[in-house]
Design an enzyme around this catalytic site. Structure first.
Site, PDB file in Angstrom:
ATOM      1  N   GLU A 131       0.967  -1.181   0.057  1.00 51.13           N
ATOM      2  CA  GLU A 131       0.031   0.086  -0.091  1.00 51.13           C
ATOM      3  C   GLU A 131       0.824   1.251  -0.085  1.00 51.13           C
ATOM      4  O   GLU A 131       1.869   1.250   0.678  1.00 51.13           O
ATOM      5  CB  GLU A 131      -0.970  -0.072   1.158  1.00 51.13           C
ATOM      6  CG  GLU A 131      -1.722   1.326   1.490  1.00 51.13           C
ATOM      7  CD  GLU A 131      -2.619   1.173   3.012  1.00 51.13           C
ATOM      8  OE1 GLU A 131      -3.567   1.788   2.720  1.00 51.13           O
ATOM      9  OE2 GLU A 131      -2.074   0.615   3.905  1.00 51.13           O
ATOM     10  N   LYS A 139      -9.562   2.813  -2.316  1.00 53.03           N
ATOM     11  CA  LYS A 139      -9.927   1.996  -1.068  1.00 53.03           C
ATOM     12  C   LYS A 139     -11.114   2.443  -0.398  1.00 53.03           C
ATOM     13  O   LYS A 139     -11.639   3.885  -0.456  1.00 53.03           O
ATOM     14  CB  LYS A 139      -8.843   2.558  -0.265  1.00 53.03           C
ATOM     15  CG  LYS A 139      -8.787   1.708   1.120  1.00 53.03           C
ATOM     16  CD  LYS A 139      -7.633   2.300   2.108  1.00 53.03           C
ATOM     17  CE  LYS A 139      -7.415   1.722   3.456  1.00 53.03           C
ATOM     18  NZ  LYS A 139      -6.384   2.101   4.376  1.00 53.03           N
ATOM     19  N   CYS A 156      -5.474  -2.835   2.761  1.00 55.67           N
ATOM     20  CA  CYS A 156      -5.137  -2.767   4.058  1.00 55.67           C
ATOM     21  C   CYS A 156      -6.490  -2.796   4.829  1.00 55.67           C
ATOM     22  O   CYS A 156      -7.097  -4.067   5.244  1.00 55.67           O
ATOM     23  CB  CYS A 156      -4.361  -1.371   4.248  1.00 55.67           C
ATOM     24  SG  CYS A 156      -3.637  -1.672   5.995  1.00 55.67           S
TER      25      CYS A 156
END
Length: 254
Positions: free
Chosen positions: A40, A106, A140
């Site tokens: 990431e 995300k 994540c």
């Protein structure tokens, strides 16, 4: 599909140095890799200062990755800070060998770090077809939310790229396995190592888990790349034999 997992340290808010570093890591890989997975925010570290590091989809990092993907004849994926229409995104890009690009923004922004105050959340899942494999990319904190990654028999591989700190690494290890087992899907999780500009330590624990929850590979706190080949035929056989995906409750994500 032969996949290279690049677990490495990152240089804080320094895209130029990270580009150099990542380029060297990619160039050091063998020639027969199909997919390369980066962590990431691989160009900056997990910064909440997007104005200092943001690029566009035509910026140096994306252009450089396109050149590398073509030269290596493979796909490359990882997330970085992208500015678009005056907003900032923690965006995973998936760059094909021919230079085509798909992306995923995300969805779950990490409120503990104030990510929601600096970035725009994504609003949809993405399924990417590559070499006959249906890939669902995540970033994540998405790992903590199983509804969003629910397998509706529409993907074969989950990929998580992360900056997941040492203080909560047990959750990373546990949830990667949980996502694999509940979705009958291979899972790749690539985390970084080192210490960032906020003095947070990252221990790696990059891993590949098969559809039954077995750990195929795990890289602890080392700066190195690992190459793994997932047996998707075995996965197909296990899905048909066990049938777990067909017994799941049906629901819509709103």
């Amino acid at each position: 599909m032969k996949t290279a997992l690049i677990q490495t340290t990152l240089f804080w808010e320094n895209p130029t140095e990270n580009r150099r570093h990542i380029t060297q890591k990619i160039n050091d890989l063998p020639a027969n890799v199909d997919l390369i997975v980066l962590p990431e925010m691989f160009s900056s570290g997990f910064t909440m200062n997007p104005t200092a590091v943001a690029e566009t989809m035509n910026g140096e990092t994306i252009m450089g990755l396109k050149q590398l993907a073509k030269a290596k004849n493979c796909a490359i994926t990882g997330s970085l800070v992208i500015e678009e229409h005056g907003k900032f995104y923690n965006r995973l890009v998936f760059i094909f060998p021919n230079g085509a690009v798909r992306h995923y923004n995300k969805r779950h922004l990490f409120t503990l770090a104030g990510e929601q105050q600096n970035f725009e959340a994504g609003n949809r899942r993405e399924i990417i077809l590559y070499k006959g494999i249906r890939i669902m990319p995540q970033i994540c904190y998405d790992l903590r939310f199983p509804v969003f990654s629910r397998n509706n028999n529409d993907y074969d591989l989950l990929i998580y790229v992360a900056n997941w700190p040492e203080t909560r690494i047990l959750a990373w290890d546990t949830l990667l396995k949980a996502r694999a087992i509940e979705n009958m899907s291979a899972v790749i999780g690539v985390n970084r190592i080192g210490v960032d500009g906020k003095n947070l330590s990252y221990p790696g624990h990059t891993a590949v888990i098969d559809c039954l929850g077995n750990t195929q590979i795990k890289v602890l706190n080392d700066d190195r790349s690992e190459i793994v080949e997932i047996d998707f035929e075995f996965q197909r056989q296990q899905r048909e034999k066990l049938g777990f995906l067909y017994d799941a409750d049906a629901f819509d994500l709103r």
